[in-house]
Design a protein around this motif. Sequence first.
Motif, PDB file in Angstrom:
ATOM      1  N   GLU A 267       5.210  -0.119   5.025  1.00  0.00           N
ATOM      2  CA  GLU A 267       5.528  -1.549   5.013  1.00  0.00           C
ATOM      3  C   GLU A 267       5.459  -2.076   3.589  1.00  0.00           C
ATOM      4  O   GLU A 267       4.475  -1.848   2.878  1.00  0.00           O
ATOM      5  N   LYS A 268       6.519  -2.772   3.195  1.00  0.00           N
ATOM      6  CA  LYS A 268       6.551  -3.432   1.891  1.00  0.00           C
ATOM      7  C   LYS A 268       6.685  -4.931   2.102  1.00  0.00           C
ATOM      8  O   LYS A 268       7.402  -5.378   2.999  1.00  0.00           O
ATOM      9  N   ARG A 269       6.009  -5.681   1.273  1.00  0.00           N
ATOM     10  CA  ARG A 269       6.120  -7.138   1.301  1.00  0.00           C
ATOM     11  C   ARG A 269       6.481  -7.603  -0.101  1.00  0.00           C
ATOM     12  O   ARG A 269       5.733  -7.357  -1.051  1.00  0.00           O
ATOM     13  N   GLY A 271       8.552  -6.314  -2.020  1.00  0.00           N
ATOM     14  CA  GLY A 271       8.709  -5.147  -2.879  1.00  0.00           C
ATOM     15  C   GLY A 271       7.454  -4.329  -3.099  1.00  0.00           C
ATOM     16  O   GLY A 271       7.530  -3.235  -3.664  1.00  0.00           O
ATOM     17  N   MET A 272       6.299  -4.810  -2.670  1.00  0.00           N
ATOM     18  CA  MET A 272       5.040  -4.099  -2.875  1.00  0.00           C
ATOM     19  C   MET A 272       4.604  -3.439  -1.568  1.00  0.00           C
ATOM     20  O   MET A 272       4.665  -4.049  -0.495  1.00  0.00           O
ATOM     21  N   VAL A 273       4.142  -2.179  -1.657  1.00  0.00           N
ATOM     22  CA  VAL A 273       3.661  -1.476  -0.474  1.00  0.00           C
ATOM     23  C   VAL A 273       2.341  -2.097  -0.023  1.00  0.00           C
ATOM     24  O   VAL A 273       1.377  -2.165  -0.798  1.00  0.00           O
ATOM     25  N   ASP A 276       0.712   1.933   4.526  1.00  0.00           N
ATOM     26  CA  ASP A 276       1.286   3.277   4.640  1.00  0.00           C
ATOM     27  C   ASP A 276       0.495   3.966   5.747  1.00  0.00           C
ATOM     28  O   ASP A 276      -0.617   4.446   5.524  1.00  0.00           O
TER      29      ASP A 276
END
Length: 601
Positions: A267-269, A271-273, A276
């Motif tokens: 999952e990225k929010r 652009g940031m993970v 995992d």
Amino acid sequence: MRVIATATVLVLGLTTGLAEAQYMPIPKTFQPSLEAAKKREAVKTPPLTAATPVKDTLYRIGDALGMLRDIEERDSVLTLDFKGTGTLSVGGVSCTLANFRGQLRYSVPAMRIDFACAEPDGKPGQRHVQVIANAMAWDEARPGGAATPMPDAVTDRLMRLWALPQSVYKAAVIAGDKAKTTLENGVLYLTYPLPAPLNGTARVALNTTDAIQLTMDTGEKYQLSYWIDRVELRVGNRVEELTYTDYAELNEPDYRSEVMFPRHIVEKRDGMVVADLTTQRTNTYNPYVVMPLPVNVKEAYPASAATAVPAAIPAGGGARGGGAPPAAAAAKVATPRTADGHPDLNGRWGGGAGGAVGTASIQGLDKSGNRVTFASLEDAKASATKIFARNYTARHANPTYSERDQGMTDRYRDNLNPPLYKAEFWDRVQYLDMHGNYLDTAFLCAPVGLPRIGAPVRIIQSPTEVVFLYNNRNMWRVVPTDGRPHGKEDDRDQTYMGDSIGHWEGDTLVVEAVGFNDDTWLANVATAPGWFHTTGMRVVETFRRDGNTLYYGYTVYDPDVLAEPWVVGPRAIQLNTTNGPYNEDPPCIMNTRPMVSRERG
């Protein structure tokens, strides 16, 4: 209190996993569930050259995920429970998870995630329980425990809920004709507006080239494909992106449901993970998952927040039992009355009257391995190499599918209105359901008890008593209506059907039953998914006749384990005017072989 039937399956308060069966020990290992297909293989399919229509795309998604069940291929996923490991961002800092559990209930819709980060010594740290139910978010000290409203988290948590694979299918169905498909560089995309109150869009990339090809007993081949690879949700300036890989059946090996879930989730929010996760185990058999709304949370939100999000389940869950409803509106019939002025409940109600064993056609495999229909059980025994346990018309003509589909759809119908247990018993209900083949005493030929037995098939009424006859283990009840009370507490036996007394409230017969043993489980429509009760249970049934329709309902009171009374019905049962025989219910003969699977079809 004199006890004549005690077989306590679980001592109240035992933690999950420490249960002991009264009649049959639970083995430490189980035989794996049957493989639904004769052959299962991974295949590659050519890239698409044109976008698949939305209707066909949604069918392929739902079929691949195992959501479309029974011969009607209806979305039958109501609840999910999954556990995993990996990393998760908490307060902007990534942590290694000591444990992680996610639960969904789509009738609200709602999601709970329950996790703890690992401390340096590997032990779980602070527990985090985050809930979203409709448009209300809150944190809990523990599942069902003290709650803190979290209004600023509503959007993020709704986005996470709608990004999960089964949620994608449901949200696209809700979108209706606003859902669109496009083909871009050989990749099929599904786009649609997100359900209210989110004002945003979803863009879903589908993998149509990797397929699982199944070969059924009949030789039929069909493919599972259209896997959800990537989901991008946009709401205002927020962008949520989830990537899914390695879809598999992740239930226990002997508790397969044919529902597929991704083994790996990233999952990225913006652009940031932020997550995992590796999924370790699922329970996708529509397990017991509830999200009761705490009073202080309800008070913190406007009333509209409780209904702002559409339910993500098909309209009308279906029903079983009690006789078929009339095909068309029947002419109004006056309600007959007895000489004392009460509605006349005498008669045969519903469609069930038993049936002969061994006279119906039976499906099985002949000596060449072909699926054939034998004229009778005797013919099948003489000629078949395999006899199918049930004779349903099954999806893809597959009897294993019919069993699992029944397990899914039964739990779907039942869990639309489950009893609300106190939070400390939620996991116990799931445990009992999963081990029902060993712990449900009905599997061991014991009476199913009240209220699981349902409405009677025959009522015989006199001025001082009412007699109920059941086509289930040939049970019956005599209910005094002459004003007498229950027997004294020390004289009341603990039995499967309890001690019943009745009285009239206007045109409604009210029957109260107490004095139960705790061997039986509760049930709503079709099955008994681990819904236990104590000897302190009290059941209040209502019977009301209107013309040729009997309305039957009941309420269960058991304050030691239930958070609130459980109200069921009333449901309509039609007067049966046929003159068919009342066939005796065949004797229940317990199989002397130990059960080797937990799967309950």
